[in-house]
Design an enzyme around this catalytic site. Structure first.
Site, mmCIF file in Angstrom:
data_model
loop_
_atom_site.group_PDB
_atom_site.id
_atom_site.type_symbol
_atom_site.label_atom_id
_atom_site.label_comp_id
_atom_site.label_asym_id
_atom_site.label_seq_id
_atom_site.Cartn_x
_atom_site.Cartn_y
_atom_site.Cartn_z
ATOM 1 C CG HIS A 73 68.400 59.325 -70.496
ATOM 2 N ND1 HIS A 73 67.917 59.678 -71.724
ATOM 3 C CD2 HIS A 73 67.616 59.935 -69.576
ATOM 4 C CE1 HIS A 73 66.877 60.486 -71.566
ATOM 5 N NE2 HIS A 73 66.666 60.658 -70.275
ATOM 6 C CD GLU A 76 65.487 58.032 -66.265
ATOM 7 O OE1 GLU A 76 64.427 58.686 -66.376
ATOM 8 O OE2 GLU A 76 66.621 58.559 -66.346
ATOM 9 C CD GLU A 153 64.690 63.521 -72.274
ATOM 10 O OE1 GLU A 153 65.347 63.739 -71.240
ATOM 11 O OE2 GLU A 153 64.086 62.448 -72.495
#
Length: 476
Positions: A73, A76, A153
């Site tokens: 992630h 990404e 996040e």
């Protein structure tokens, strides 16, 4: 979970020809490989001058070693931070100026990047995607800033969201032997010690043509797409890929029970059963029968959980079933619900009611009318979803990324139609059993004065956690 409106359901049931429609390919679909191993699938859809381009890498959180959770992630995020000829964020600005949409997402099995844009701008998207496959910069200063974004996040989506936190903790128990127990976004302590060198090594290992699938759907033809792909992706050298093995789960042997205290207002129940996916099942029909079993329990207003547990008996304010058979490894069939507080229903009473519905299906197959309704709903949902070129590309990319053939899309309606009521009972009896069960009670956390142990006792260690699928900051 499938929840369709009553009018929509009635309309679907009137469409007797849907199964035959769904078996027919809607558009010409082509596939080819480059010498470096890149697989390319092109589907023609000429209804509008638009195209979606998606690049899928076969790497996600289930590939990550201990100590590096969240690295897929994190990479990404970093893939938007510049490449050989583009500064950080420059590709996104250019695509935005062309009216394009772009984003990315990471799952347990794959990471994907996509652009939706006018057909004449496809060469720009392909050139940018090929460049960052081979020459992403991954600058350390951008990495340090982005890791703070990712940690925030995690706080917003998981740590400060009681339901997400409870589900993350539950999955650590439901997946006993499988790497699906790891959070996609990563444990916070791993995010804090991840380095740019870790990230660069991960990029070199997995972001190679032979580990990728390029999916293009829209107003294009093979004749115009193939030269573009060969021009931009062909020069990228092939690399050596590490071996991949499907995440397998222990089939059973013992029930697992977990009580999760988080800051929720009402208690809830989660039950999961270890089951195969289409990638791991010995018999493919079992997966399609499990999909229909989910539908019998939870496909619309007339489904059994909604009609019986929520309305007739008023045992639950919500009761749900969920199952996805399209994964790289073994997966879960899940039942969940909220007991009705106005009637003083307990978690144990809700579980008893769920077991009663399961046992009824084990002993008495659904009648043909009920099963036909569920089949029509599943098939109709898929037929109407084909209006979206993004949905078509997502289907193709997901199947190919987990090791399945995209042509299963064209065979799906027939596979569902072939399932009998007796096969629904058979998979319920085989898989929805106590030895495959993980039971989770999510309950409101006690006040600090009640939950804290005496000062002389050591603090108990907090359970591990699991995060939902995450997209790049600002996504969707």
């Amino acid at each position: 979970m499938l929840r369709l409106k009553i009018a929509f359901t009635t309309f679907i049931l009137a469409l007797a020809g849907l199964p035959a429609q769904a078996q027919e390919p809607r558009q010409a679909t082509h596939e080819f490989h480059l010498d470096n191993g890149l697989k390319v699938i092109v589907r023609e859809d000429h209804r509008a001058p638009v195209v979606v381009s998606q690049l899928w890498y076969r790497v996600g959180s289930s590939h990550e070693p201990p100590g590096q959770t969240g690295i897929s992630h994190a990479l990404e995020h970093m893939m938007f931070k510049g490449s050989e000829n583009l500064e950080p964020g420059e590709a996104s600005k250019l695509l935005g100026s062309l009216g394009a949409q772009e984003n990315a997402f990471t799952s347990r099995d794959y990471t994907a990047y996509y652009q939706v844009l006018s057909r004449e701008h496809l060469p720009i998207a392909l050139e940018m995607e090929a460049e960052r496959m081979h020459t992403a910069r991954l600058p350390e200063d951008e990495f340090l800033r982005e890791m703070e974004v990712i940690k925030e996040e995690r706080r917003l989506r998981v740590d400060d969201n009681p339901n997400s936190l409870a589900y993350e903790r539950f999955l650590t128990q439901a997946h006993m032997a499988s790497p699906y127990s790891k959070p996609i976004i990563g444990w916070m302590h791993d995010l804090e010690r991840l380095t740019i060198e870790d990230l660069r090594a991960w990029y070199r290992t997995w972001y190679q043509p032979g580990n990728a699938i390029l999916v293009i759907v829209g107003d294009v033809s093979l004749e115009e797409v193939r030269p573009l792909v060969e021009t931009y992706f062909g020069p990228i050298p092939a690399g050596e890929l590490p071996p991949q093995k499907a995440p397998l789960e222990l089939p059973g042997g013992a029930q697992r029970n977990v009580t999760i205290e988080v800051d929720v207002q009402l208690p809830s129940l989660i039950m999961s059963f270890n089951v195969p996916s289409l990638s791991t099942a010995a018999e493919a029909w079992e997966v399609h029968a499990l999909r229909l079993l989910e539908g019998v329990l939870d496909a619309g207003y007339s489904a059994r959980l909604a009609s019986r547990l929520e309305r007739d008996q008023a045992i639950a304010t919500s009761a749900n079933a969920s199952y996805s058979g399209f994964a790289r490894g073994d997966t879960l069939f899940m039942l969940s619900g909220l007991p009705n507080p106005s009637r003083g229903v307990t978690l144990d009473q809700l579980e008893e009611a769920l077991w009663a519905e399961v046992d009824l299906l084990k002993n008495t197959p659904p009648d043909s009318a009920e099963l036909t309704r569920v089949k029509n709903q599943l098939i109709a949902e898929e037929v109407y979803a084909q209006d979206s070129i993004t949905h078509q590309a997502n289907q193709i990319g997901q199947l190919e990324s987990v090791g399945l053939d995209w042509e299963l899309i064209e065979q799906d309606a027939a596979a569902l139609e072939a399932i009998t009521p007796e096969q629904i009972s058979a998979v319920a009896a085989k898989y929805l059993v106590a030895e495959r069960l993980t039971r989770g009670h999510v309950i409101p956390a006690k006040p600090a004065t009640e939950s804290e142990p005496p000062a002389s006792e050591p603090m108990p260690q907090a359970p591990a956690t699991q995060a939902p699928t995450n997209e790049r900051q600002g996504a969707n």
